[in-house]
Design a protein around this motif. Structure first.
Motif, PDB file in Angstrom:
ATOM      1  N   ALA A 154       0.286   2.829   4.683  1.00  0.00           N
ATOM      2  CA  ALA A 154       0.975   3.799   3.821  1.00  0.00           C
ATOM      3  C   ALA A 154       2.409   3.342   3.564  1.00  0.00           C
ATOM      4  O   ALA A 154       3.029   2.682   4.395  1.00  0.00           O
ATOM      5  N   VAL A 155       2.923   3.737   2.413  1.00  0.00           N
ATOM      6  CA  VAL A 155       4.321   3.491   2.089  1.00  0.00           C
ATOM      7  C   VAL A 155       4.994   4.832   1.819  1.00  0.00           C
ATOM      8  O   VAL A 155       4.383   5.753   1.277  1.00  0.00           O
ATOM      9  N   THR A 156       6.246   4.926   2.212  1.00  0.00           N
ATOM     10  CA  THR A 156       7.027   6.136   1.956  1.00  0.00           C
ATOM     11  C   THR A 156       7.559   6.061   0.538  1.00  0.00           C
ATOM     12  O   THR A 156       8.205   5.082   0.159  1.00  0.00           O
ATOM     13  N   LEU A 157       7.288   7.093  -0.240  1.00  0.00           N
ATOM     14  CA  LEU A 157       7.819   7.160  -1.598  1.00  0.00           C
ATOM     15  C   LEU A 157       9.204   7.787  -1.589  1.00  0.00           C
ATOM     16  O   LEU A 157      10.137   7.237  -2.155  1.00  0.00           O
ATOM     17  N   TYR A 158       9.339   8.945  -0.952  1.00  0.00           N
ATOM     18  CA  TYR A 158      10.634   9.611  -0.854  1.00  0.00           C
ATOM     19  C   TYR A 158      10.497  10.850   0.020  1.00  0.00           C
ATOM     20  O   TYR A 158       9.399  11.324   0.280  1.00  0.00           O
ATOM     21  N   ASP A 159      11.639  11.366   0.454  1.00  0.00           N
ATOM     22  CA  ASP A 159      11.674  12.644   1.156  1.00  0.00           C
ATOM     23  C   ASP A 159      11.848  13.739   0.114  1.00  0.00           C
ATOM     24  O   ASP A 159      12.856  13.761  -0.599  1.00  0.00           O
ATOM     25  N   VAL A 160      10.867  14.611   0.006  1.00  0.00           N
ATOM     26  CA  VAL A 160      10.944  15.747  -0.904  1.00  0.00           C
ATOM     27  C   VAL A 160      12.052  16.686  -0.433  1.00  0.00           C
ATOM     28  O   VAL A 160      12.828  17.201  -1.230  1.00  0.00           O
ATOM     29  N   LEU A 161      12.118  16.894   0.867  1.00  0.00           N
ATOM     30  CA  LEU A 161      13.160  17.701   1.501  1.00  0.00           C
ATOM     31  C   LEU A 161      13.696  16.875   2.665  1.00  0.00           C
ATOM     32  O   LEU A 161      13.032  16.730   3.687  1.00  0.00           O
ATOM     33  N   PRO A 162      14.888  16.283   2.493  1.00  0.00           N
ATOM     34  CA  PRO A 162      15.441  15.465   3.579  1.00  0.00           C
ATOM     35  C   PRO A 162      15.660  16.290   4.842  1.00  0.00           C
ATOM     36  O   PRO A 162      15.967  17.483   4.775  1.00  0.00           O
TER      37      PRO A 162
END
Length: 162
Positions: free
Chosen positions: A19-27
């Motif tokens: 898996a790859v992290t796309l982004y934090d929706v809520l940091p």
């Protein structure tokens, strides 16, 4: 998927499935989502706060949104016999390698791999269930032998290979 530790869950999905992290929706260091709005919009029990959300992508397949919650009511991981969404099923090309990666990443495999049933019982097809480190049930399945779809089926089961 709600997990107790998003960073640990991210490492598990990276190590087990690439898996790859796309982004934090809520940091994690951002303001929590809480109160009447999220409780009504998301069906949360009173006092539940979303403290961290992250979006991952699994290979060339689905995205997986991870949540970490605090406060409010919380039940343990679902079992297969429970009503509702009980597990995540993921297709793997190489069952032996997938099982090794799952275990090395901290997952616990149940008995198997076992043959698939009925329409899915073809040469080389297999599945195995396991628990992620926080208890979520994950099914690894592979069906290189194909699926015997009923005549006149409106669609066929998704497969990564034509």
């Amino acid at each position: 998927m709600t997990v107790p530790d998003i960073d640990a869950a991210t490492r598990f999905f990276q190590d087990a499935f690439g898996a790859v992290t796309l982004y934090d929706v809520l940091p994690e260091d951002g303001p929590d989502m809480e109160g009447d709005g999220p409780e009504a919009e998301l069906g949360l029990t009173a006092g539940t706060r979303i403290v961290h959300m992250r979006l991952l992508r699994l290979g060339n397949g689905p995205c997986l949104e991870l949540f970490r919650m605090e406060g409010g009511e919380q039940a343990g991981p679902a079992r297969l016999q429970d009503e509702g969404l009980t597990h995540l099923g993921l297709y793997v090309d190489d069952m032996e390698a997938a099982c090794a990666a799952f275990s090395a990443a901290g997952g616990e495999l149940l008995k198997g791999p076992h043959p698939l049933a009925n329409n899915e019982d073809q040469e080389g097809n297999a599945g195995i269930y396991g628990r992620a480190p926080w208890g979520t049930l994950i099914e690894l399945l592979s069906y290189p032998g194909g699926i015997s779809h009923p005549q006149g089926a409106p669609a066929i089961r998704w497969t990564p290979h034509p």
